[in-house]
Enzyme design. Structure first.
Site, PDB file in Angstrom:
ATOM      1  N   GLU A 132       0.807  -1.216   0.000  1.00  0.00           N
ATOM      2  CA  GLU A 132       0.000   0.000   0.000  1.00  0.00           C
ATOM      3  C   GLU A 132       0.845   1.273   0.000  1.00  0.00           C
ATOM      4  O   GLU A 132       0.477   2.264  -0.638  1.00  0.00           O
ATOM      5  CB  GLU A 132      -0.951   0.003   1.200  1.00  0.00           C
ATOM      6  CG  GLU A 132      -2.073  -1.011   1.129  1.00  0.00           C
ATOM      7  CD  GLU A 132      -1.647  -2.422   1.541  1.00  0.00           C
ATOM      8  OE1 GLU A 132      -0.527  -2.563   2.085  1.00  0.00           O
ATOM      9  OE2 GLU A 132      -2.429  -3.370   1.327  1.00  0.00           O
ATOM     10  N   PHE A 192      -6.324  -0.966   5.325  1.00  0.00           N
ATOM     11  CA  PHE A 192      -5.015  -1.164   4.710  1.00  0.00           C
ATOM     12  C   PHE A 192      -4.467   0.159   4.184  1.00  0.00           C
ATOM     13  O   PHE A 192      -3.287   0.478   4.372  1.00  0.00           O
ATOM     14  CB  PHE A 192      -5.114  -2.162   3.551  1.00  0.00           C
ATOM     15  CG  PHE A 192      -5.575  -3.538   3.943  1.00  0.00           C
ATOM     16  CD1 PHE A 192      -5.526  -3.976   5.260  1.00  0.00           C
ATOM     17  CD2 PHE A 192      -6.069  -4.401   2.986  1.00  0.00           C
ATOM     18  CE1 PHE A 192      -5.961  -5.236   5.620  1.00  0.00           C
ATOM     19  CE2 PHE A 192      -6.502  -5.682   3.321  1.00  0.00           C
ATOM     20  CZ  PHE A 192      -6.451  -6.096   4.644  1.00  0.00           C
ATOM     21  N   ASP A 205     -15.231 -10.996   7.966  1.00  0.00           N
ATOM     22  CA  ASP A 205     -13.812 -10.737   7.686  1.00  0.00           C
ATOM     23  C   ASP A 205     -13.027 -10.415   8.953  1.00  0.00           C
ATOM     24  O   ASP A 205     -11.815 -10.601   9.004  1.00  0.00           O
ATOM     25  CB  ASP A 205     -13.667  -9.581   6.694  1.00  0.00           C
ATOM     26  CG  ASP A 205     -13.994 -10.007   5.274  1.00  0.00           C
ATOM     27  OD1 ASP A 205     -14.357 -11.183   5.081  1.00  0.00           O
ATOM     28  OD2 ASP A 205     -13.900  -9.168   4.367  1.00  0.00           O
TER      29      ASP A 205
END
Length: 317
Positions: free
Chosen positions: A64, A89, A123
């Protein structure tokens, strides 16, 4: 059951899906639009753009920080890079690069954080962006936008691409109530009043807009008239709409799918305190991380429901 259903709104697109559709269409119109992806394009919905315009899509892999730096370089060359990853992220891993490679030079980069909030469900907390709005707001000159549904996400995507400067667009994973019509107007920095009221104002964004509308309907049955503002832009906040709501209703409830500090609630409180201070209650995740589970079950467990908004409104004196 979904937020907004009790108010008669149909279930529509997920914000990330609406963004993906809009990006393909807008990319066809503007050849300077490019995407920079961190190997999650199938999840962030930049993949359709990459398939339609493979020469304008760059996948840097799971990196990232490098992704943001590449985007800064593309913007410096006159391109309009759309940088998309999961909200946590992007903001947590690449905040320094967002600061130094984009915000500091004021480059025209469009950050997109998907899978925001605890409603991503199974998740789990490692992928739940619940501090992203606060982190984005700390970046000087970066506009921060949290649309409520599919149509407004499409409109927000168009508005961010047209805006000359860095922006952060926060998008949810799941389908949400469609509270706006297709082709709705969207102005960065200007809240939308979805319902009028005289006793209390509920200010919300993201999927909590649907919850706010359901709460307003329940409050009406109890004899309490609630105004609902979709404060889709956290930065710059619509200070005029907040001041007007404070003067006319005297009480405010802020609902957001975010930590208690640094998000919409903080921005509303700061604006109200400098214009027309009134009692304010807050509905948010609190100062804690969530867990893996069913999306609606998590929202209920962590107090992000229409009922929580109703209780908050009734608690204000």
């Amino acid at each position: 059951m979904y937020f907004g259903e009790a108010s008669g709104y149909k279930l529509g697109q997920a914000p990330r899906d609406a963004f993906g559709d809009a990006l393909v269409a807008l990319g066809a119109e503007n050849k300077d639009v490019v995407t920079v992806d961190g190997d999650v394009g199938n999840s962030t919905r930049t993949e359709p753009f990459a398939l339609a315009h493979p020469d304008r899509a760059f996948n840097v892999g799971i990196a990232e920080s490098n992704m943001v730096s590449v985007a800064g370089g593309l913007a410096a060359c006159g391109k309009i890079p759309v940088v998309a990853s999961f909200a946590c992220f992007l903001l947590s891993n690449a905040h320094d690069q967002m600061r130094m490679s984009v915000a500091f030079p004021g480059l025209n980069v469009k950050f997109v954080g998907t899978h925001a909030g605890i409603s991503i469900g199974e998740d789990g907390p490692s992928q739940m962006g619940i501090e992203d709005v606060a982190l984005a707001c700390t970046l000087a000159g970066v506009k921060v936008i949290v649309p409520a549904d599919g149509p407004s996400s499409k409109a927000a995507t168009a508005a961010t691409l047209a805006d000359n400067g860095p922006t952060y667009l926060r998008l949810g994973r799941g389908k949400v109530a469609e509270v706006y019509p297709d082709g709705c107007d969207f102005t960065i920095g200007k809240a939308n009043q979805l319902r009028d009221g005289k006793d209390v104002t509920i200010i919300a964004n993201g999927l909590m807009v649907g919850a706010a509308l359901d709460a307003a309907k329940e409050l009406e049955a109890a004899g309490i008239s609630a105004r609902v503002l979709d404060m889709h832009t956290v930065k710059p906040i619509d200070e005029e709409a907040i001041a007007k709501a404070a003067r006319e209703t005297g009480r405010i409830v802020v609902a957001e799918e975010h930590l208690s500090h640094g998000g919409l609630g903080s921005a509303v409180a700061m604006a109200a305190s400098t214009s027309h201070p009134v009692p304010i209650a807050y509905v948010n995740v609190g100062d804690r991380y969530a867990e893996s589970g069913d999306p609606m079950g998590l929202l209920q467990k962590y107090g992000l429901t229409p009922q929580a908004i109703v209780e908050a409104a009734k608690s204000l004196k």
